[in-house]
Design a protein around this motif. Structure first.
Motif, short mmCIF file in Angstrom:
data_model
loop_
_atom_site.label_atom_id
_atom_site.label_comp_id
_atom_site.label_asym_id
_atom_site.label_seq_id
_atom_site.Cartn_x
_atom_site.Cartn_y
_atom_site.Cartn_z
N LYS A 152 0.83 -1.21 0.00
CA LYS A 152 0.00 0.00 0.00
C LYS A 152 0.87 1.26 0.00
O LYS A 152 0.59 2.22 -0.74
CB LYS A 152 -0.92 -0.02 1.23
N ASN A 153 1.91 1.25 0.80
CA ASN A 153 2.81 2.40 0.84
C ASN A 153 3.48 2.63 -0.51
O ASN A 153 3.68 3.79 -0.93
CB ASN A 153 3.88 2.21 1.93
N TYR A 154 3.85 1.55 -1.16
CA TYR A 154 4.49 1.68 -2.47
C TYR A 154 3.52 2.29 -3.49
O TYR A 154 3.92 3.16 -4.29
CB TYR A 154 4.98 0.33 -2.96
N ILE A 155 2.27 1.83 -3.48
CA ILE A 155 1.28 2.38 -4.40
C ILE A 155 1.12 3.88 -4.18
O ILE A 155 1.02 4.66 -5.13
CB ILE A 155 -0.09 1.68 -4.20
N GLN A 156 1.11 4.29 -2.94
CA GLN A 156 0.86 5.69 -2.62
C GLN A 156 2.10 6.57 -2.83
O GLN A 156 1.97 7.77 -3.06
CB GLN A 156 0.37 5.80 -1.17
N ALA A 157 3.29 5.95 -2.77
CA ALA A 157 4.52 6.72 -2.97
C ALA A 157 5.57 5.85 -3.66
O ALA A 157 6.50 5.38 -3.02
CB ALA A 157 5.04 7.24 -1.63
N PRO A 158 5.40 5.59 -4.97
CA PRO A 158 6.32 4.69 -5.68
C PRO A 158 7.79 5.11 -5.60
O PRO A 158 8.68 4.27 -5.68
CB PRO A 158 5.80 4.74 -7.13
N VAL A 160 9.31 6.37 -3.06
CA VAL A 160 9.84 6.29 -1.69
C VAL A 160 10.02 4.84 -1.24
O VAL A 160 11.10 4.45 -0.79
CB VAL A 160 8.92 7.04 -0.71
N GLN A 161 8.95 4.05 -1.36
CA GLN A 161 8.98 2.66 -0.92
C GLN A 161 9.69 1.78 -1.96
O GLN A 161 9.45 1.92 -3.17
CB GLN A 161 7.55 2.15 -0.72
N ASP A 162 10.58 0.91 -1.52
CA ASP A 162 11.28 -0.02 -2.42
C ASP A 162 10.37 -1.21 -2.70
O ASP A 162 10.11 -2.02 -1.81
CB ASP A 162 12.59 -0.48 -1.78
N TRP A 163 9.90 -1.34 -3.92
CA TRP A 163 8.97 -2.41 -4.26
C TRP A 163 9.60 -3.79 -4.10
O TRP A 163 8.89 -4.78 -3.87
CB TRP A 163 8.45 -2.23 -5.68
N GLN A 164 10.91 -3.89 -4.19
CA GLN A 164 11.56 -5.19 -4.10
C GLN A 164 11.51 -5.76 -2.69
O GLN A 164 11.81 -6.94 -2.48
CB GLN A 164 13.01 -5.08 -4.57
N GLN A 165 11.13 -4.94 -1.72
CA GLN A 165 10.99 -5.43 -0.34
C GLN A 165 9.60 -5.97 -0.06
O GLN A 165 9.33 -6.44 1.05
CB GLN A 165 11.30 -4.28 0.63
N ILE A 166 8.71 -5.89 -1.04
CA ILE A 166 7.32 -6.30 -0.83
C ILE A 166 7.19 -7.81 -1.09
O ILE A 166 7.49 -8.28 -2.19
CB ILE A 166 6.37 -5.54 -1.77
N ARG A 189 -1.80 5.63 -11.08
CA ARG A 189 -0.33 5.63 -11.01
C ARG A 189 0.27 4.38 -11.65
O ARG A 189 1.46 4.09 -11.44
CB ARG A 189 0.11 5.72 -9.54
N PHE A 190 -0.53 3.69 -12.42
CA PHE A 190 -0.10 2.39 -12.96
C PHE A 190 1.19 2.49 -13.76
O PHE A 190 2.09 1.67 -13.62
CB PHE A 190 -1.22 1.80 -13.81
N SER A 191 1.28 3.50 -14.61
CA SER A 191 2.46 3.62 -15.47
C SER A 191 3.72 3.95 -14.68
O SER A 191 4.84 3.74 -15.17
CB SER A 191 2.23 4.70 -16.54
N ALA A 192 3.56 4.47 -13.45
CA ALA A 192 4.72 4.84 -12.63
C ALA A 192 5.24 3.67 -11.80
O ALA A 192 6.32 3.75 -11.21
CB ALA A 192 4.36 6.00 -11.71
N LEU A 193 4.49 2.58 -11.76
CA LEU A 193 4.89 1.43 -10.96
C LEU A 193 5.93 0.59 -11.71
O LEU A 193 5.92 0.52 -12.94
CB LEU A 193 3.67 0.57 -10.63
N ALA A 194 6.78 -0.07 -10.96
CA ALA A 194 7.80 -0.93 -11.57
C ALA A 194 7.12 -2.04 -12.37
O ALA A 194 6.16 -2.65 -11.89
CB ALA A 194 8.68 -1.53 -10.49
#
Length: 345
Positions: A152-158, A160-166, A189-194
């Protein structure tokens, strides 16, 4: 408790002092009411969503006196040619668990989680395990995993949050929370996500109906310079016939790069969209890929044997055999199918 006094898995679980819920894992992730499961395991009705000639279940159970801990059996039962559970196999499984556990399930639930080696239990792949856990939490109103907050944090702040830790479980839990504002945030924010995170999320959504905005977001990445994005194709799956999905499937079935993996996703996740015409085209493509990959009929025969056991598709699949307008390639594949069947007999 003896095998002679117990006639079903449902009865065993009730007599052992547990509450339980059942999920059908065959082609999606669907809760079964207790009566339906009883009729399926008792061979009174065909498995609604079989896969590879088996019915696949997750049975979650807990002690009625201490409901803080839940346990899961993953179970597959073979089916006969009519799609009914083979009673001898169900009874064999019953004998195994009664011999191993007796009536101690409620008193020793933790040990009951690990069954003796048997041909009916299976370990699901990581994604399915995570999806099942997420579904159970939703069904039983249990809290999501700690990984959900990371997702959730990654979605809200791509940024800031490291997606690889999810963890995978966190993404699966997220998929069950996308029916409101959070889903709109993902779509915006879909296009901004890894890309790797997007793929994992779309795969988790294959068992969850998504909003219109998410559907369009997933559809936007279906075709890539490298070919079809199978994660997006999975994410677009819906449990009922839908004109939007039908349009997607019509395009995919005409796609030049159609291969075994794509056909597998269509059969497993989009079978609800397969009317008579689409089934015919599906088998045309299966026959073509079979030729290209030199599988000598094995691919076509495997898909036919799999889909003909789905009750909702059986009449349409058999209709392909009677279609006089089919191509010569499809006729040859069907001829090889009959030849193989006669050899087996």
């Amino acid at each position: 408790m003896s095998a002679a006094s117990i006639e079903s898995i449902s009865e065993f679980l009730l007599h052992a002092g547990t509450n339980f819920r059942v999920l059908d894992l065959g082609r999606g992730l669907d809760e079964l009411d207790t009566q339906t499961f009883l009729e399926i395991e008792g061979a009174q009705m065909p498995a609604p969503k079989p896969r590879q000639q088996h019915a696949w279940f997750a049975i979650v159970f807990w002690n009625t006196q201490a409901a803080t801990q839940h346990y899961i059996w993953f179970l597959k039962l073979p089916l006969d040619e009519r799609g009914l559970v083979v009673s001898a196999s169900r009874n064999h499984f019953l004998q195994i668990i009664i011999d191993a556990l007796g009536s101690s399930l409620a008193d020793d639930t933790e040990n009951a989680q690990t069954l003796p080696d048997n041909p009916y239990s299976f370990v699901p792949p990581q994604r399915l395990m995570a999806q099942t856990n997420a579904k159970i939490k939703q069904m039983l109103s249990l809290p999501a995993s700690s990984g959900f907050d990371l997702a959730k944090n990654y979605i809200q702040a791509p940024g800031v949050q490291d997606w690889q830790q999810i963890p995978v479980q966190g993404i699966a839990d997220l998929a069950y929370q996308l029916d409101g504002e959070l889903g709109d945030t993902v779509a915006d924010r879909f296009s901004a996500l890894a890309p790797a995170f997007r793929d994992a999320l779309m795969e988790s959504c294959e068992v969850v109906p998504v909003s219109e905005s998410l559907f369009r977001a997933f559809e936007s990445v279906l075709y890539t310079p490298d070919g079809l994005n199978l994660s997006a194709l999975r994410g677009l799956a819906l449990p009922v016939r839908d004109t939007r999905v039908c349009s997607v499937i019509d395009d995919v079935l005409q796609y030049d790069g159609l291969d075994i993996d794509t056909l597998s996703v269509l059969a497993a996740r989009h079978f609800t969209q397969l009317d008579a015409q689409r089934i015919k085209l599906f088998f045309e493509q299966a026959a073509r890929v079979d030729e290209v990959t030199r599988m000598q009929g094995a691919l076509f025969q495997g898909f036919f044997a799999d889909l003909v056991q789905v009750p909702a598709l059986r009449s349409q699949v058999l209709g392909v055999l009677r279609d006089d307008a089919r191509s010569s390639r499809l006729s040859s594949a069907i001829g090889a199918l009959f030849s193989q069947t006669q050899q087996v007999k």
